[in-house]
Design a protein around this motif. Structure first.
Motif, PDB file in Angstrom:
ATOM      1  N   ALA A  59       1.278   0.682  -5.719  1.00 40.37           N
ATOM      2  CA  ALA A  59       1.333  -0.070  -4.587  1.00 40.37           C
ATOM      3  C   ALA A  59       1.592   0.402  -3.645  1.00 40.37           C
ATOM      4  O   ALA A  59       1.061  -0.415  -2.759  1.00 40.37           O
ATOM      5  CB  ALA A  59       2.443  -0.563  -5.261  1.00 40.37           C
ATOM      6  N   CYS A  60       2.033   1.684  -3.086  1.00 41.41           N
ATOM      7  CA  CYS A  60       2.256   1.662  -1.980  1.00 41.41           C
ATOM      8  C   CYS A  60       0.790   2.049  -1.331  1.00 41.41           C
ATOM      9  O   CYS A  60       0.104   1.462  -0.422  1.00 41.41           O
ATOM     10  CB  CYS A  60       2.902   3.110  -1.610  1.00 41.41           C
ATOM     11  SG  CYS A  60       4.733   2.693  -1.082  1.00 41.41           S
ATOM     12  N   PHE A  62      -1.897   0.627  -2.799  1.00 41.94           N
ATOM     13  CA  PHE A  62      -2.454  -0.702  -2.704  1.00 41.94           C
ATOM     14  C   PHE A  62      -2.734  -1.292  -1.233  1.00 41.94           C
ATOM     15  O   PHE A  62      -3.768  -1.746  -0.604  1.00 41.94           O
ATOM     16  CB  PHE A  62      -2.382  -1.558  -3.586  1.00 41.94           C
ATOM     17  CG  PHE A  62      -3.203  -3.580  -3.536  1.00 41.94           C
ATOM     18  CD1 PHE A  62      -4.500  -2.508  -3.888  1.00 41.94           C
ATOM     19  CD2 PHE A  62      -2.323  -3.708  -3.507  1.00 41.94           C
ATOM     20  CE1 PHE A  62      -4.675  -3.735  -4.240  1.00 41.94           C
ATOM     21  CE2 PHE A  62      -3.465  -5.034  -3.754  1.00 41.94           C
ATOM     22  CZ  PHE A  62      -4.015  -5.209  -3.913  1.00 41.94           C
ATOM     23  N   LEU A  63      -1.587  -1.403  -1.069  1.00 43.66           N
ATOM     24  CA  LEU A  63      -0.542  -1.821  -0.046  1.00 43.66           C
ATOM     25  C   LEU A  63      -1.141  -1.150   1.577  1.00 43.66           C
ATOM     26  O   LEU A  63      -1.666  -2.240   2.269  1.00 43.66           O
ATOM     27  CB  LEU A  63       1.190  -1.855   0.416  1.00 43.66           C
ATOM     28  CG  LEU A  63       1.346  -3.153  -0.524  1.00 43.66           C
ATOM     29  CD1 LEU A  63       3.133  -2.401  -0.361  1.00 43.66           C
ATOM     30  CD2 LEU A  63       1.226  -4.330  -0.501  1.00 43.66           C
ATOM     31  N   VAL A  64      -1.354   0.026   1.633  1.00 44.76           N
ATOM     32  CA  VAL A  64      -1.831   0.208   3.421  1.00 44.76           C
ATOM     33  C   VAL A  64      -3.616  -0.149   2.671  1.00 44.76           C
ATOM     34  O   VAL A  64      -3.975  -0.237   4.161  1.00 44.76           O
ATOM     35  CB  VAL A  64      -1.410   1.658   2.954  1.00 44.76           C
ATOM     36  CG1 VAL A  64      -2.365   2.771   3.449  1.00 44.76           C
ATOM     37  CG2 VAL A  64      -0.024   1.756   2.769  1.00 44.76           C
ATOM     38  N   LEU A  66      -5.196  -1.965   1.398  1.00 42.65           N
ATOM     39  CA  LEU A  66      -6.329  -3.429   1.038  1.00 42.65           C
ATOM     40  C   LEU A  66      -6.971  -4.539   2.223  1.00 42.65           C
ATOM     41  O   LEU A  66      -8.142  -4.836   1.746  1.00 42.65           O
ATOM     42  CB  LEU A  66      -4.720  -4.253   0.663  1.00 42.65           C
ATOM     43  CG  LEU A  66      -4.982  -6.020   0.613  1.00 42.65           C
ATOM     44  CD1 LEU A  66      -6.278  -5.443  -0.825  1.00 42.65           C
ATOM     45  CD2 LEU A  66      -3.318  -6.564   0.341  1.00 42.65           C
TER      46      LEU A  66
END
Length: 89
Positions: A59-60, A62-64, A66
């Motif tokens: 998740a981390c 992916f957020l960075v 994206l």
């Protein structure tokens, strides 16, 4: 449409998918390896111990990543749509 053109379009799609999914898969592999080593050393065999850290790490990342992922996918889509009128029927 020739077979070579179809193969080239499929190759570009697969390479783009690998490029976008690569960082997420690499992080999942690395975190899974570290957690597996930790479980082997401590002999703790809890399934959620492996799942939760991988989920958080992915998740981390992916957020960075994206914005970069969207840029790569947008570039591929734009190039694909621009090449559509030049494709033979």
């Amino acid at each position: 449409m020739s077979h070579l053109m179809i193969v080239d379009l499929a190759r570009q799609a697969i390479l783009t998918a690998l490029l976008v999914a690569g960082p997420l898969l690499a992080v999942a592999l690395g975190v899974g390896l570290v957690i597996s080593l930790f479980q082997a050393l401590t002999q703790i065999q809890e399934q959620t111990l492996s799942f939760v850290p991988k989920l958080i790490a992915i998740a981390c990342v992916f957020l960075v990543a994206l914005p970069w992922m969207l840029q790569v996918l947008g570039k591929y889509t734009t190039e694909l749509f621009r090449s559509l009128p030049t494709l033979p029927h």
